[in-house]
Design an enzyme around this catalytic site. Structure first.
Site, PDB file in Angstrom:
ATOM      1  N   PHE A 102       3.604  45.650  35.384  1.00  0.00           N
ATOM      2  CA  PHE A 102       4.390  45.662  34.084  1.00  0.00           C
ATOM      3  C   PHE A 102       3.666  44.126  33.673  1.00  0.00           C
ATOM      4  CE2 PHE A 102       8.075  43.688  32.006  1.00  0.00           C
ATOM      5  CZ  PHE A 102       8.493  44.542  30.951  1.00  0.00           C
ATOM      6  N   PHE A 116       3.582  48.786  30.469  1.00  0.00           N
ATOM      7  CA  PHE A 116       3.832  49.210  32.054  1.00  0.00           C
ATOM      8  C   PHE A 116       2.362  49.929  32.327  1.00  0.00           C
ATOM      9  CE2 PHE A 116       5.383  52.259  35.099  1.00  0.00           C
ATOM     10  CZ  PHE A 116       5.353  51.021  36.306  1.00  0.00           C
ATOM     11  N   GLN A 172      16.130  54.074  36.859  1.00  0.00           N
ATOM     12  CA  GLN A 172      15.553  54.054  35.461  1.00  0.00           C
ATOM     13  C   GLN A 172      14.655  55.362  35.223  1.00  0.00           C
ATOM     14  OE1 GLN A 172      14.672  51.536  37.941  1.00  0.00           O
ATOM     15  NE2 GLN A 172      12.589  50.982  37.616  1.00  0.00           N
ATOM     16  N   GLN A 173      14.320  56.070  36.078  1.00  0.00           N
ATOM     17  CA  GLN A 173      13.602  57.193  35.598  1.00  0.00           C
ATOM     18  C   GLN A 173      14.523  58.325  35.353  1.00  0.00           C
ATOM     19  OE1 GLN A 173      10.844  56.343  35.425  1.00  0.00           O
ATOM     20  NE2 GLN A 173       9.436  57.222  36.786  1.00  0.00           N
ATOM     21  N   LEU A 224      29.171  48.420  39.808  1.00  0.00           N
ATOM     22  CA  LEU A 224      29.709  47.880  38.562  1.00  0.00           C
ATOM     23  C   LEU A 224      29.592  46.560  38.171  1.00  0.00           C
ATOM     24  CD1 LEU A 224      33.341  49.513  39.827  1.00  0.00           C
ATOM     25  CD2 LEU A 224      31.764  50.524  38.562  1.00  0.00           C
ATOM     26  N   GLY A 225      28.344  46.001  38.548  1.00  0.00           N
ATOM     27  CA  GLY A 225      28.206  44.567  37.930  1.00  0.00           C
ATOM     28  C   GLY A 225      28.965  43.717  38.767  1.00  0.00           C
ATOM     29  N   ASP A 257      18.913  46.586  43.762  1.00  0.00           N
ATOM     30  CA  ASP A 257      18.269  46.894  45.007  1.00  0.00           C
ATOM     31  C   ASP A 257      18.698  46.197  46.188  1.00  0.00           C
ATOM     32  OD1 ASP A 257      16.649  48.509  43.224  1.00  0.00           O
ATOM     33  OD2 ASP A 257      15.018  46.905  42.774  1.00  0.00           O
TER      34      ASP A 257
HETATM   35  N1  LIG Z   1      27.771  39.023  37.898  1.00  0.00           N
HETATM   36  C1  LIG Z   1      27.827  39.367  39.294  1.00  0.00           C
HETATM   37  N2  LIG Z   1      28.846  38.689  39.967  1.00  0.00           N
HETATM   38  C2  LIG Z   1      28.753  39.190  41.440  1.00  0.00           C
HETATM   39  N3  LIG Z   1      27.852  40.168  41.882  1.00  0.00           N
HETATM   40  C3  LIG Z   1      27.240  40.865  40.846  1.00  0.00           C
HETATM   41  C4  LIG Z   1      27.250  40.282  39.531  1.00  0.00           C
HETATM   42  N4  LIG Z   1      26.290  41.328  38.808  1.00  0.00           N
HETATM   43  C5  LIG Z   1      25.982  42.200  39.923  1.00  0.00           C
HETATM   44  N5  LIG Z   1      26.467  42.054  40.980  1.00  0.00           N
HETATM   45  C6  LIG Z   1      26.310  42.702  42.337  1.00  0.00           C
HETATM   46  O1  LIG Z   1      25.156  43.435  42.161  1.00  0.00           O
HETATM   47  C7  LIG Z   1      25.513  44.729  42.290  1.00  0.00           C
HETATM   48  C8  LIG Z   1      24.521  45.583  41.458  1.00  0.00           C
HETATM   49  O2  LIG Z   1      24.753  45.239  40.226  1.00  0.00           O
HETATM   50  P1  LIG Z   1      24.718  46.124  38.865  1.00  0.00           P
HETATM   51  O3  LIG Z   1      25.820  47.241  39.035  1.00  0.00           O
HETATM   52  O4  LIG Z   1      24.544  45.346  38.021  1.00  0.00           O
HETATM   53  O5  LIG Z   1      23.232  47.042  39.163  1.00  0.00           O
HETATM   54  P2  LIG Z   1      22.287  47.512  38.393  1.00  0.00           P
HETATM   55  O6  LIG Z   1      22.530  47.627  36.835  1.00  0.00           O
HETATM   56  O7  LIG Z   1      21.348  48.315  38.887  1.00  0.00           O
HETATM   57  O8  LIG Z   1      21.116  46.096  38.406  1.00  0.00           O
HETATM   58  P3  LIG Z   1      19.798  45.943  38.432  1.00  0.00           P
HETATM   59  O9  LIG Z   1      19.204  47.305  37.974  1.00  0.00           O
HETATM   60  O10 LIG Z   1      19.471  44.826  37.231  1.00  0.00           O
HETATM   61  O11 LIG Z   1      19.360  45.199  39.720  1.00  0.00           O
HETATM   62  C9  LIG Z   1      27.033  44.952  42.173  1.00  0.00           C
HETATM   63  O12 LIG Z   1      27.480  46.096  42.750  1.00  0.00           O
HETATM   64  C10 LIG Z   1      27.437  43.475  42.610  1.00  0.00           C
HETATM   65  O13 LIG Z   1      27.472  43.538  44.144  1.00  0.00           O
END
Ligand SMILES: Nc1ncnc2c1ncn2[C@@H]1O[C@H](COP(=O)(O)OP(=O)(O)OP(=O)(O)O)[C@@H](O)[C@H]1O
Ligand SMILES: [Mg+2]
Length: 324
Positions: A102, A116, A172-173, A224-225, A257
């Site tokens: 990328f 990419f 992402q796929q 859930l971020g 990941d």
């Molecule tokens: N702001 C945050 N504070 C604490 N933990 C976080 C935060 N953001 C993400 N995480 C951790 O990372 C995990 C994965 O994040 P998320 O759900 O955003 O995955 P994603 O969207 O697949 O991310 P990416 O593809 O960018 O790696 C969450 O389950 C949590 O454990």
């Protein structure tokens, strides 16, 4: 527990341009664009979902088998992964193409021009898992991560036919794949990983409801971020596991990941699903605090410290007990 991680292996080449792209694009000359930007910074980051997950597993003391397709330029990257406990003997090296790459230039207004190149990744579809399983004396779990779409479908199919447990992690796929293809990725998976957006996309593409997806997998793990993670299993109440403590979230790239690496490592230690999610969150926290998906330093001590701080001493003690 022998874990094979299939999926993309790639590098990101990130450049920053101090000027503005817009200043060099001439409105009535857009049929003949030939631009060159003098950039100040070049950052090369190791990435690709399979390499990222394998890196995390290796740091946690497992010896995962990385499975994917790369080019002859992979040697340095392979050495890095091997140093971190990853077995790269399952990686196919293309004779024709370079490793997926990328390339992105960002200007001072955060506009981006990126390309990419999938390159050798297209050859992942020729990889067979069964010979690998035989050579290794069996594989307990195959992660089917984002990859060449045909490779993803083949790996899932091979797992079903051979009776090998697999974790579906299309991420992402999903956006690039059609309903029947997505169905074939999900059907019969022991674990289904997704973030909330990908979970919704899975339902939309397959035409299956939340419950219909759940009926087809062992457990669904939805990240859930900052809100942590939810785990669902058919006929059981949902588990919600709050995120781990993070000092400063610097870069979200690779957090998903890293979460998978921690979760799967804990699974291999025989821990319950809610504890696996905690270890996943604690691993993701390491990744969030640095720039890039494989730049974090993760040791037994740092994991236990994060577990204790986030989930209490008993949680840390249980993990300590199970880690070899
Ligand atoms: N702001 C945050 N504070 C604490 N933990 C976080 C935060 N953001 C993400 N995480 C951790 O990372 C995990 C994965 O994040 P998320 O759900 O955003 O995955 P994603 O969207 O697949 O991310 P990416 O593809 O960018 O790696 C969450 O389950 C949590 O454990
Ligand atoms: Mg993700």
């Amino acid at each position: 527990m022998r874990i094979a991680v299939t999926g993309s292996i790639a590098t990101d080449h990130l450049m920053t341009f101090e000027g503005r792209f817009a200043d060099q694009l001439i409105a009535d000359q857009l049929t003949q664009v030939s631009l060159s930007f003098l950039v100040d910074e070049l950052e090369v980051r190791r990435g690709g979902v399979a390499a990222n997950i394998s890196f995390g597993l290796g740091c946690l003391g497992l010896n995962p088998i990385l499975v994917g397709a790369v080019g002859a330029d992979f040697a340095d990257y392979a050495a890095w992964l091997e140093r971190h406990g990853v077995d790269t003997s399952g990686v196919h090296v293309s004779e024709m193409r370079h490793t997926a790459r990328f390339v992105c230039t960002t200007d001072r207004d955060h506009n981006q021009i990126a390309s990419f190149y999938a390159g050798a990744m297209a050859e992942a579809r020729n990889i067979e898992l069964w010979p690998l399983a035989q050579r290794l004396g069996g594989i307990d779990l195959v992660v089917v991560g984002a990859n060449d779409p045909e490779a993803m479908i083949r790996h899932s199919e091979e797992c079903r036919v051979r009776g090998i447990n697999f974790a579906a992690d299309p991420s992402q796929q999903l956006a690039r794949m059609e309903g029947p293809e997505v169905r074939s990725l999900v059907e019969g998976a022991q674990y289904l990983f997704a973030n909330e957006y990908e979970k919704a996309l899975t339902e939309q593409k397959t035409g299956w409801s939340d419950a219909e997806v759940l009926a087809r997998v062992g457990a669904r793990v939805t990240t859930l971020g900052a809100k942590g993670v939810r785990i669902d299993q058919a006929g059981e109440p949902s588990l919600h596991i709050p995120a781990a403590h993070v000092s400063e979230a610097v870069d979200p790239t690779g957090a998903g990941d890293a979460f998978r690496a921690g979760f799967l490592a804990a699974l291999s230690w025989g821990l319950d699903l809610d504890r696996c999610a905690q270890v996943g969150n604690a691993t993701a926290a390491h990744c969030l605090e640095v720039s890039g998906p494989q730049e974090y330093r993760l040791t037994k001590e740092s994991l236990l410290e994060r577990m204790a701080r986030s989930y209490g001493d008993d949680a840390a003690a249980e993990v300590a007990d199970r880690m070899s």
